[in-house]
Design an enzyme around this catalytic site. Structure first.
Site, mmCIF file in Angstrom:
data_model
loop_
_atom_site.group_PDB
_atom_site.id
_atom_site.type_symbol
_atom_site.label_atom_id
_atom_site.label_comp_id
_atom_site.label_asym_id
_atom_site.label_seq_id
_atom_site.Cartn_x
_atom_site.Cartn_y
_atom_site.Cartn_z
ATOM 1 N N SER A 1 56.279 38.979 103.292
ATOM 2 C CA SER A 1 57.050 39.549 102.970
ATOM 3 C C SER A 1 57.892 39.054 101.306
ATOM 4 O O SER A 1 59.101 39.520 100.163
ATOM 5 C CB SER A 1 58.540 40.253 104.058
ATOM 6 O OG SER A 1 59.017 39.055 104.467
ATOM 7 N N THR B 1 72.577 83.942 91.116
ATOM 8 C CA THR B 1 72.635 83.906 92.566
ATOM 9 C C THR B 1 71.587 84.647 92.683
ATOM 10 O O THR B 1 70.943 85.036 92.208
ATOM 11 C CB THR B 1 74.150 84.719 93.232
ATOM 12 O OG1 THR B 1 73.587 85.931 93.519
ATOM 13 C CG2 THR B 1 75.261 84.492 93.678
ATOM 14 N N SER C 1 53.505 67.810 73.514
ATOM 15 C CA SER C 1 52.301 67.560 73.332
ATOM 16 C C SER C 1 51.248 67.884 73.184
ATOM 17 O O SER C 1 51.551 67.102 72.076
ATOM 18 C CB SER C 1 52.586 69.469 74.225
ATOM 19 O OG SER C 1 51.222 69.512 74.037
ATOM 20 N N LYS D 1 55.496 72.659 71.126
ATOM 21 C CA LYS D 1 55.653 72.426 72.332
ATOM 22 C C LYS D 1 57.385 71.248 72.442
ATOM 23 O O LYS D 1 56.753 69.939 71.806
ATOM 24 C CB LYS D 1 55.061 71.689 73.577
ATOM 25 C CG LYS D 1 54.382 73.096 74.179
ATOM 26 C CD LYS D 1 55.323 73.267 74.801
ATOM 27 C CE LYS D 1 54.968 73.558 76.337
ATOM 28 N NZ LYS D 1 54.401 73.272 77.165
ATOM 29 N N ASN E 1 59.286 68.863 75.387
ATOM 30 C CA ASN E 1 59.544 69.154 77.048
ATOM 31 C C ASN E 1 59.977 68.531 77.473
ATOM 32 O O ASN E 1 60.403 67.672 77.105
ATOM 33 C CB ASN E 1 58.090 69.069 77.583
ATOM 34 C CG ASN E 1 56.634 70.030 77.242
ATOM 35 O OD1 ASN E 1 57.378 71.897 77.176
ATOM 36 N ND2 ASN E 1 55.355 69.183 77.281
ATOM 37 N N GLU F 1 62.041 67.171 84.985
ATOM 38 C CA GLU F 1 61.205 66.975 85.855
ATOM 39 C C GLU F 1 61.214 65.780 86.504
ATOM 40 O O GLU F 1 61.004 65.810 87.413
ATOM 41 C CB GLU F 1 59.686 67.804 85.071
ATOM 42 C CG GLU F 1 59.769 69.182 84.737
ATOM 43 C CD GLU F 1 58.581 69.762 83.374
ATOM 44 O OE1 GLU F 1 57.591 68.501 82.952
ATOM 45 O OE2 GLU F 1 58.964 69.962 82.984
ATOM 46 N N TYR G 1 63.191 43.336 118.011
ATOM 47 C CA TYR G 1 63.026 42.681 116.459
ATOM 48 C C TYR G 1 61.315 42.878 116.864
ATOM 49 O O TYR G 1 61.043 42.849 117.882
ATOM 50 C CB TYR G 1 63.172 41.527 116.444
ATOM 51 C CG TYR G 1 62.541 41.251 114.518
ATOM 52 C CD1 TYR G 1 63.221 41.964 113.863
ATOM 53 C CD2 TYR G 1 61.620 40.836 114.888
ATOM 54 C CE1 TYR G 1 62.185 42.078 112.451
ATOM 55 C CE2 TYR G 1 60.509 40.602 113.362
ATOM 56 C CZ TYR G 1 61.326 41.127 112.454
ATOM 57 O OH TYR G 1 60.600 41.345 111.253
ATOM 58 N N GLN H 1 59.785 45.327 109.086
ATOM 59 C CA GLN H 1 59.391 44.508 108.272
ATOM 60 C C GLN H 1 59.161 45.484 107.022
ATOM 61 O O GLN H 1 59.673 45.708 105.374
ATOM 62 C CB GLN H 1 58.697 43.559 108.268
ATOM 63 C CG GLN H 1 58.561 42.771 106.289
ATOM 64 C CD GLN H 1 57.736 41.910 106.593
ATOM 65 O OE1 GLN H 1 57.755 40.557 107.336
ATOM 66 N NE2 GLN H 1 56.193 41.389 106.173
ATOM 67 N N LYS I 1 62.112 47.027 104.107
ATOM 68 C CA LYS I 1 62.804 47.251 102.982
ATOM 69 C C LYS I 1 61.963 47.488 101.468
ATOM 70 O O LYS I 1 62.832 47.994 100.276
ATOM 71 C CB LYS I 1 62.442 45.497 102.228
ATOM 72 C CG LYS I 1 63.673 44.253 103.618
ATOM 73 C CD LYS I 1 63.580 42.804 103.123
ATOM 74 C CE LYS I 1 62.541 42.660 104.674
ATOM 75 N NZ LYS I 1 62.716 43.820 106.330
HETATM 76 N N1 ARG Z 1 60.139 39.212 106.974
HETATM 77 C C1 ARG Z 1 60.741 39.044 108.339
HETATM 78 C C2 ARG Z 1 61.336 41.030 108.348
HETATM 79 O O1 ARG Z 1 61.916 41.285 107.350
HETATM 80 C C3 ARG Z 1 62.233 39.262 109.021
HETATM 81 C C4 ARG Z 1 61.924 38.395 110.409
HETATM 82 C C5 ARG Z 1 61.080 38.047 110.963
HETATM 83 N N2 ARG Z 1 61.088 37.590 112.307
HETATM 84 C C6 ARG Z 1 60.237 37.494 112.587
HETATM 85 N N3 ARG Z 1 60.682 36.638 113.989
HETATM 86 N N4 ARG Z 1 58.767 37.069 112.117
HETATM 87 O O2 ARG Z 1 61.811 41.493 109.052
#
Ligand code: ARG
Length: 456
Positions: free
Chosen positions: A22, A155, A277, A283, A285, A290, A317, A322, A325
């Site tokens: 990650s 409306t 265009s 044109k 635009n 958009e 967990y 992961q 994010k």
């Molecule tokens: N890269 C992981 C995440 O974003 C971090 C936590 C990893 N924990 C684990 N037990 N592998 O969630």
């Protein structure tokens, strides 16, 4: 470098390692990770797991890494570490040697990732609020500049009643204000520090979780270690705020796209924010609008992604998490860019005063006022509605507007019509009378602008 290995007798598959990684996106949490690691080193010192010299060397080294990075993350990205936590440990060991190996005592990445992510969310919320404020200022600038522009209010996309253009702008201001409030409320959600929860069951070293939380700017702590490492509600809540914010922007864009059509021709976008265009030379635009409208779909997609990812995963967990994010980071970035782009639009549009007015004049936008006129003369609302409906039907047939129907014809619909009706249904009078708080009269709109400036 790996954070594990003792139990393994075979080397990891490289493709799997890439898949598992990650670092390519969580590197942006490096500053937050450093702050929480420094706090952790202080806890280790207070628990006598490291001594003062070791703590100082860890703290100094972490600060040094922070300075070395500035805003250039290429040294992180060159590494093949799994994630930002691994990279930081590797870097510390590289710089200060074996003392760095003690820093992980009692701490899990499960709590670390959610701590850093929450800290990062807090910073992002503050930045987003400031962008929204700027956008509101641009809206107010436009409202003041075009205070005399009268336009049709819609409306069902059918002309409804006359409004001031500035009044419409202020409706945008209110939507954005709710986004700001929603974001500020979110800060409360982010304020529970998970650090000290361990991997799942807590930590066997003596720890003052409140102290450590305070040190890394949280006002409270999470109350259950299992929940601490499981919880991603705050990501979902943040994404729903962003989704609502994007929905607002898309509605503003839709209005402006319509106002910018050749048919309406109420506004013109400056050349500096328009596109042409490749084929049709005439044109000009509104791609910018958009694109903002389109990006709304991408953000909703992220919200749904996270909800689906979280659905049914067991406590606590799991690596699925992961996946939170990239969606979150992308959505924050998208919203930020769109807010800045719409601000640019507000600075670079001009309003076609005459077309806006003509569109109101050549409409039946004053029908409600003709109705009100009869009500004032004592006719019931229901009967007045019926009478005016018939007058509008007649007017459409005769290709006339209400003020072009002569008094004797009006009288044939109702004996209560007098000569003063024309003044009563004139656009200026119609607007002037909408003097209820939050209404479209110039008086109210000016007052709302004044209050809006104070509320920012
Ligand atoms: N890269 C992981 C995440 O974003 C971090 C936590 C990893 N924990 C684990 N037990 N592998 O969630």
């Amino acid at each position: 470098m790996f954070l594990w290995g003792g139990r393994f007798s075979k080397k990891s598959n490289n493709n799997f390692l890439n898949f598992n990684r990650s670092l390519d996106f969580d590197y942006i949490l490096v500053k937050q990770d450093i702050i929480s690691l420094i706090a952790w080193s202080k806890f280790l010192l207070s628990s006598k797991i490291i001594n003062k010299i070791e703590q100082s060397s860890i703290e100094n080294c972490l600060n040094e890494i922070k300075n070395d990075l500035k805003n250039n993350f290429s040294i992180i990205l060159r590494s093949d570490c799994e994630d930002i936590h691994t990279w930081l440990e590797k870097e510390l060991i590289f710089r200060i040697g074996k003392v760095a190996k003690k820093l992980r005592t009692g701490k899990s990445r499960n709590e670390q990732i959610t701590t850093s992510l929450k800290m990062w969310c807090k910073d992002s919320v503050k930045k987003l609020i400031s962008y929204l404020k700027k956008m509101q200022l641009n809206i107010l600038y436009l409202s003041e500049k075009y205070i005399d522009v009268v336009m049709p209010g819609y409306t069902h996309l059918q002309i409804a009643q006359p409004i001031l253009f500035s009044h419409l702008c202020l409706s945008y201001y209110e939507m954005i204000n709710r986004d700001k409030i929603r974001l500020s409320n979110l800060l409360k959600t982010f304020n529970f520090c998970p650090l000290g929860s361990g991997a799942i069951s807590g930590i066997s070293y003596k720890i003052d979780r409140y102290k450590i939380a305070k040190e890394i700017f949280f006002s409270d702590i999470t109350k259950n270690s299992i929940d601490s490492v499981s919880d991603r509600d705050y990501v979902v809540e943040f994404l729903s705020c962003i989704s609502i914010g994007m929905m607002h922007l898309s509605r503003i864009c839709e209005d402006l796209i319509f106002f910018n059509t050749s048919e309406a021709n109420f506004i013109e976008l400056s050349d500096i924010i328009s596109t042409g265009s490749s084929l049709m030379p005439q044109k000009k635009n509104p791609d910018i609008l958009e694109l903002i409208r389109g990006k709304c779909g991408r953000v909703y997609g992220s919200l749904i992604s996270i909800l689906v990812m979280l659905k049914g995963i067991p406590m606590s967990y799991n690596k699925d998490m992961q996946e939170d994010k990239e969606c979150l980071f992308d959505s924050i970035n998208t919203w930020k860019n769109c807010i800045n782009m719409i601000s640019l639009v507000f600075k670079n549009i001009s309003i076609n005063y005459n077309n806006c007015l003509k569109s109101v004049e050549n409409s039946y936008a004053n029908s409600t006022d003709l109705l009100d006129y009869l009500v004032k003369k004592g006719v019931s609302f229901k009967n007045s509605h019926e009478i005016v409906g018939k007058i509008v039907l007649y007017a459409i047939k005769k290709k006339k507007y209400l003020n072009q129907i002569n008094i004797s014809t009006l009288k044939s619909f109702s004996i209560f019509f007098e000569d003063d009706v024309y003044d009563y249904i004139s656009i200026n009078k119609v607007l002037e009378r909408k003097n209820s708080i939050g209404g479209t009269s110039k008086n109210q709109v000016l007052n709302s602008i004044k209050l809006a400036k104070k509320r920012i």
